[in-house]
Write an enzyme that holds these catalytic residues in place. Structure first.
Site, PDB file in Angstrom:
ATOM      1  N   GLY A  94       0.780  -1.244  -0.037  1.00 12.19           N
ATOM      2  CA  GLY A  94      -0.002  -0.070   0.005  1.00 12.19           C
ATOM      3  C   GLY A  94       0.821   1.394   0.151  1.00 12.19           C
TER       4      GLY A  94
ATOM      5  N   CYS B  95       5.313  -6.299   1.823  1.00 16.24           N
ATOM      6  CA  CYS B  95       5.600  -4.874   1.894  1.00 16.24           C
ATOM      7  C   CYS B  95       5.026  -4.242   3.035  1.00 16.24           C
ATOM      8  CB  CYS B  95       5.435  -4.226   0.529  1.00 16.24           C
ATOM      9  SG  CYS B  95       6.293  -2.525   0.267  1.00 16.24           S
ATOM     10  N   TYR B  96       3.947  -3.277   2.477  1.00 22.47           N
ATOM     11  CA  TYR B  96       3.187  -2.642   3.847  1.00 22.47           C
ATOM     12  C   TYR B  96       2.732  -3.673   4.477  1.00 22.47           C
ATOM     13  CZ  TYR B  96      -0.469   0.480   5.771  1.00 22.47           C
ATOM     14  OH  TYR B  96      -0.886   1.241   6.573  1.00 22.47           O
TER      15      TYR B  96
ATOM     16  N   HIS C  67       8.078  -7.428  -3.476  1.00 26.10           N
ATOM     17  CA  HIS C  67       6.813  -7.714  -4.203  1.00 26.10           C
ATOM     18  C   HIS C  67       7.163  -9.076  -5.019  1.00 26.10           C
ATOM     19  CE1 HIS C  67       4.122  -4.206  -3.265  1.00 26.10           C
ATOM     20  NE2 HIS C  67       5.381  -3.526  -3.073  1.00 26.10           N
TER      21      HIS C  67
ATOM     22  N   GLU D 204       4.849 -10.769  -6.504  1.00 26.28           N
ATOM     23  CA  GLU D 204       3.745 -10.794  -7.563  1.00 26.28           C
ATOM     24  C   GLU D 204       4.176 -10.272  -8.657  1.00 26.28           C
ATOM     25  OE1 GLU D 204       2.730  -7.314  -4.881  1.00 26.28           O
ATOM     26  OE2 GLU D 204       3.681  -9.339  -4.562  1.00 26.28           O
TER      27      GLU D 204
ATOM     28  N   ASP E 135     -15.443 -12.069 -23.855  1.00 27.12           N
ATOM     29  CA  ASP E 135     -16.111 -12.291 -22.617  1.00 27.12           C
ATOM     30  C   ASP E 135     -17.563 -12.789 -22.987  1.00 27.12           C
ATOM     31  OD1 ASP E 135     -13.964 -11.353 -21.512  1.00 27.12           O
ATOM     32  OD2 ASP E 135     -14.818  -9.388 -21.205  1.00 27.12           O
ATOM     33  N   SER E 136     -18.467 -11.903 -24.043  1.00 28.20           N
ATOM     34  CA  SER E 136     -19.646 -12.032 -24.280  1.00 28.20           C
ATOM     35  C   SER E 136     -19.852 -13.696 -24.825  1.00 28.20           C
ATOM     36  CB  SER E 136     -20.298 -11.458 -24.983  1.00 28.20           C
ATOM     37  OG  SER E 136     -19.886 -11.073 -26.456  1.00 28.20           O
TER      38      SER E 136
ATOM     39  N   LYS F 291      -9.368 -11.996 -16.912  1.00 32.54           N
ATOM     40  CA  LYS F 291      -9.388 -12.096 -18.342  1.00 32.54           C
ATOM     41  C   LYS F 291      -8.527 -13.486 -18.707  1.00 32.54           C
ATOM     42  CE  LYS F 291     -10.683  -9.981 -22.323  1.00 32.54           C
ATOM     43  NZ  LYS F 291     -11.918  -9.387 -22.388  1.00 32.54           N
TER      44      LYS F 291
END
Length: 520
Positions: A58, A85-86, A174, A176, A231-232, A376
């Site tokens: 953060g 981290c934070y 981090h 990630e 998506d649709s 996604k």
């Protein structure tokens, strides 16, 4: 059927720009994770029954007045906790450690030495070094009682700490982000500490989702707005496999689609999968409404309003033919859900959202959102599980207003034709170069300017075209793609030679921020 949501990892968001990446990395390991704001009450955390908890980074300082914290009792729930981290600094502060401001903000690459292979370092060797990404202004100067150091860097002697007895771990860097190359291994080790079975896979998700759809719908009919995007398309096929002929898809051809897209939708869904499909040719109607309009926000509003009007008319026709449909399906994704409950609050409006809203309220229909738990990349994986053609599954994101916002200035059939032809060349060359799935997006934009050129010893005065290609993980931030120069030259040469009306191609080297991916 096994409950895919019985093993959950809770990610508490403290406002980091990387919070979504944490959840994505965990999902990539086939473990279900959810992001909730750090203000989530302890009672709700208990009721969530997490197998493990990750505290995100953060932008705040834990020593600042009003800095976001958590209930100290969170660390007594008996489940593994990883502070990033934070999140590490919160853990240290609340459990009796000490935090100091660094002499200078540490942002960028760093090297961490592994001192003890436990927790997230469980698969590493003592003395091994990791390349990691740091982004912090505070650091732990003394770990809490019961913690010991499992990793250090030159600037952060306590950059990884652990209390293995209580299964509490913290890392200053981090793991990630892509800049920490072995970050996935660290999350994998922490997931095993959490005792999960790595069973959250798209094949199982499809089965569970179809069962939920059948329970929700019962014997009622469902309407689905099919645009042809990923998506649709996935929503439509998932619903069709779940409820068959109770589904009615409506595809509105607004004249703003890419070359061959309308035919592809018709052939794939009505032809190959036999999905009930009503195709509406509204090309003239949309172009008439857009005549003379140049402002991008007006374009978006006109297109959105006209789509709703056309869609309502078609639903009414369907009602007269087949009876009332009580459900409306739409392709809401998990990032949309996260944005609505983010600790930072909804983002400021940069431009109207691509998706058309307002339909459920106006039409008094209940929503079905089978993709609202997915990112996604997971939607693409689900599409492959369902058997969607790769040409649709791998399709790059395309804005709801379509080519209307890739034709800057006035929309005419002639200008739409120019950008379609240019874009087809871009798609062909990007695919031939093997970059279609590596790039987030690549497309052509037609500018509202003309420039002087010379072709065949004759003077030309024709339109200018922009080649736009970006790299991104989620579309929230993006960097312009460093395409090979010979590829850029080939695209430029083909466009100026094959598209009569364009005599100049420029390459967009703007990142997001400060620019956006689309030009309008």
């Amino acid at each position: 059927m096994a409950d895919l949501h019985s093993e959950k990892i809770l990610v508490l968001d403290f406002g980091s720009q990387y919070t979504q990446l944490i959840a994505r990395r965990i999902r990539e390991l086939h473990v279900y994770s959810e992001i909730h704001p750090c203000t989530m009450p302890l009672e709700q955390i208990r009721a969530f029954h997490p197998h493990g908890i990750v505290l995100s980074g953060g932008p705040a300082s834990v020593e600042a007045p009003g800095a976001p914290l958590v209930d100290k009792a969170l660390f007594e729930l008996g489940v593994p906790v990883l502070g990033v981290c934070y999140g590490l600094q919160i853990m240290a502060k609340l459990l009796g450690g000490a935090i100091d401001r660094t002499a200078h903000r540490e942002y960028g690459h760093a090297r961490v030495e592994v001192l003890e292979p436990v927790g997230p370092f469980g698969d590493l060797r003592k003395g091994e070094h990791l390349e990691v990404w740091m982004s912090h202004g505070d650091k732990v100067s003394a770990p809490p009682r019961g913690f010991h150091t499992i990793g250090k860097s030159d600037n952060s002697p306590f950059c990884a700490v652990a209390d293995p007895v209580r299964r509490l771990y913290g890392i200053q860097f981090h793991a990630e982000v892509a800049h920490t190359p072995r970050g996935r291994e660290l999350y994998d080790s922490f997931m095993r500490e959490c005792g999960v079975s790595f069973s959250f896979k798209m094949g199982a998700f499809a089965e569970e989702s179809m069962a939920r759809i059948r329970d929700q719908v019962g014997g009622e009919r469902v309407i689905c707005a099919l645009s042809g995007g990923v998506d649709s398309a996935v929503v439509a096929l998932l619903l069709h496999k779940a409820i068959g002929e109770k589904l009615q898809c409506i595809f509105v051809d607004n004249g703003l689609l890419r070359e061959g897209e309308a035919a592809q939708v018709q052939e794939t869904f009505a032809g190959r999968f036999h999905v009930p499909l009503r195709t509406v040719d509204a090309r003239r109607r949309f172009l008439d409404k857009l005549a003379g309009v140049t402002d991008p926000e007006r374009k978006r509003k006109i297109i959105g309003n006209e789509f709703i009007a056309v869609f309502e008319e078609e639903v009414e026709k369907d009602r007269k033919e087949h009876g009332e449909a009580r459900f409306l399906a739409q392709g809401t994704l998990y990032p949309d859900v996260i944005e609505s409950v983010s600790f930072k609050g909804p983002s400021a409006t940069i431009k109207s959202h691509h998706n058309v809203g307002g339909l459920p309220e106006r039409m008094r229909m209940k929503l079905i959102e089978p993709l609202r738990e997915l990112f996604k990349d997971e939607v693409r994986g689900l599409g492959r599980e369902l058997g969607l053609p790769e040409a649709i599954v791998a399709r790059q994101p395309f804005p709801g207003p379509g080519l209307a916002i890739r034709v800057l200035g006035e929309i005419t059939e002639e200008r739409l034709s120019l950008v379609r032809k240019a874009d087809r060349i871009v798609q062909e060359e990007i695919a031939n170069a093997g970059l279609r799935e590596k790039l987030w997006q690549a497309f052509a934009v037609l500018l509202p300017v003309r420039s002087v050129g010379v072709m065949g010893d004759e003077r030309t005065y024709e339109s200018a075209c922009v080649l736009r290609a970006v790299d991104s993980l989620d579309g929230m931030t993006a960097d312009w793609a460093r395409l090979p120069f010979d590829l850029v030259a080939r695209i430029s040469g083909r466009i100026t030679n094959e598209v009569r009306g364009i005599n100049r191609v420029v390459y967009d080297v703007s990142s997001k921020p400060p620019a956006t991916i689309e030009w309008e």
